[in-house]
Design an enzyme around this catalytic site. Structure first.
Site, PDB file in Angstrom:
ATOM      1  N   GLY A  59      -0.502  -2.370   0.105  1.00 26.89           N
ATOM      2  CA  GLY A  59      -1.223  -1.927   1.296  1.00 26.89           C
ATOM      3  C   GLY A  59      -0.293  -1.636   2.465  1.00 26.89           C
TER       4      GLY A  59
ATOM      5  CD  GLU B  66       2.350   5.185  -0.575  1.00 18.97           C
ATOM      6  OE1 GLU B  66       2.653   6.367  -0.314  1.00 18.97           O
ATOM      7  OE2 GLU B  66       2.009   4.788  -1.694  1.00 18.97           O
TER       8      GLU B  66
ATOM      9  CG  HIS C 255      -2.771   2.598   1.158  1.00 14.91           C
ATOM     10  ND1 HIS C 255      -3.689   3.030   0.224  1.00 14.91           N
ATOM     11  CD2 HIS C 255      -1.695   2.199   0.449  1.00 14.91           C
ATOM     12  CE1 HIS C 255      -3.183   2.897  -0.986  1.00 14.91           C
ATOM     13  NE2 HIS C 255      -1.973   2.382  -0.888  1.00 14.91           N
TER      14      HIS C 255
ATOM     15  CG  HIS D 244      -3.846  -1.061  -3.796  1.00 17.21           C
ATOM     16  ND1 HIS D 244      -2.621  -1.532  -4.228  1.00 17.21           N
ATOM     17  CD2 HIS D 244      -3.594   0.128  -3.183  1.00 17.21           C
ATOM     18  CE1 HIS D 244      -1.663  -0.683  -3.879  1.00 17.21           C
ATOM     19  NE2 HIS D 244      -2.225   0.324  -3.235  1.00 17.21           N
TER      20      HIS D 244
END
Ligand code: 13P
Length: 269
Positions: free
Chosen positions: A29, A78, A97, A99
């Protein structure tokens, strides 16, 4: 004005929430916040987002290049994905972001979240498309996400996870939470024989509420080509979402409606 240090603390708090809610495992993340046109705070790469302190947080420019970082910390791998969102959505102030288990399961199964099953998800998210798979940390993910940015405030990342963005850190986090809750309910209702979807007219009423509240962000309620043509908007078109209600269907409906109106007019004269 909120100080930079305070925003760093807020990022750590959201990191804890994401970790404690099981929305990420291990060091997964990443989170970022825009503080000016060329200054962004972001989580560092390779650390658990559940155990960060403000010194962990890095500062980058609009290209993702480091402006400031403490020794041993580098911006998220990212960062390019985050920067693409800010570049293409000037209204966005924060990107999250993660998961989350159920949303990521849908992203792995290749099933977008397009069924209107509960009012909150319809109002806050509309539907959540899947951006085509890309290798993490490369330009492939930003490129895949790009085409959805003008139409949605959250996307699933194929075989990877989920991305949410909004006009504040808390709101971006809440969108991520809503995506996961929606995915979880959709999954569970599928186990119970399949969800009973809200009807078109129920969806329209929820869209009306969204418009009345003047809610920020992008949403099929505001973008649906049907709606723009003065027709009831469908839940899941919003362009390219991969839902059942494709743009082609919307086009067919539009042609049918125009034909009906023309015939009506001709009958009147
Ligand atoms: P970072 O630790 O580099 O931010 O990467 C975590 C992740 O989830 C990659 O998708």
């Amino acid at each position: 004005m909120v100080s930079e240090y305070e925003i760093k603390k807020q990022i750590c708090d959201i990191g804890k929430r994401i970790y404690n809610r099981g929305m990420v495992a291990s060091n997964d993340g990443n989170i970022s916040v825009k503080i000016s046109d060329n200054e962004f705070l972001c989580t560092p790469t390779g650390v658990s987002k559940g155990f960060m302190t403000p010194e962990y947080i890095c500062k980058v420019d609009a290209e993702g290049k480091v402006i400031q970082a403490y020794a041993g910390f580098k911006p998220s791998s990212e960062i390019k994905m985050h920067m693409r969102v800010y570049k293409e959505r000037p209204d966005v102030k924060s990107v999250v972001h993660a998961h989350p288990m159920y949303a990521t399961a849908f992203a792995i199964a290749g099933i977008p979240l397009t069924q209107p099953i509960m009012p909150e998800a319809v109002i806050a998210l509309g539907c959540v498309p899947i951006a085509e798979y890309g290798t993490p940390s490369t330009e492939e993910i930003p490129n895949a996400v790009s085409k959805y940015l003008q139409h949605f405030d959250a996307v699933l990342l194929e075989n990877h996870g989920a991305l949410a963005y909004s006009d504040s850190l808390l709101s971006a986090y809440h969108k991520m939470e809503s995506v996961e809750f929606y995915a979880q309910l959709l999954y569970l209702s599928k186990q119970l024989g399949g969800p009973k979807e809200l009807s078109d007219s129920q969806v329209q009423r929820l869209y009306e509420i969204r418009r009345k509240f003047g809610m920020t962000g992008k949403h099929p309620a505001d973008l649906c080509p049907n709606n723009k043509a003065g027709l009831p908007s469908c839940h899941s078109c919003g362009n390219n979402c991969g839902g059942n209600c494709s743009t082609a269907k919307a086009d067919n409906d539009l042609v049918a409606e125009i034909t009906r109106r023309v015939m009506e007019q001709m009958g009147k004269h």
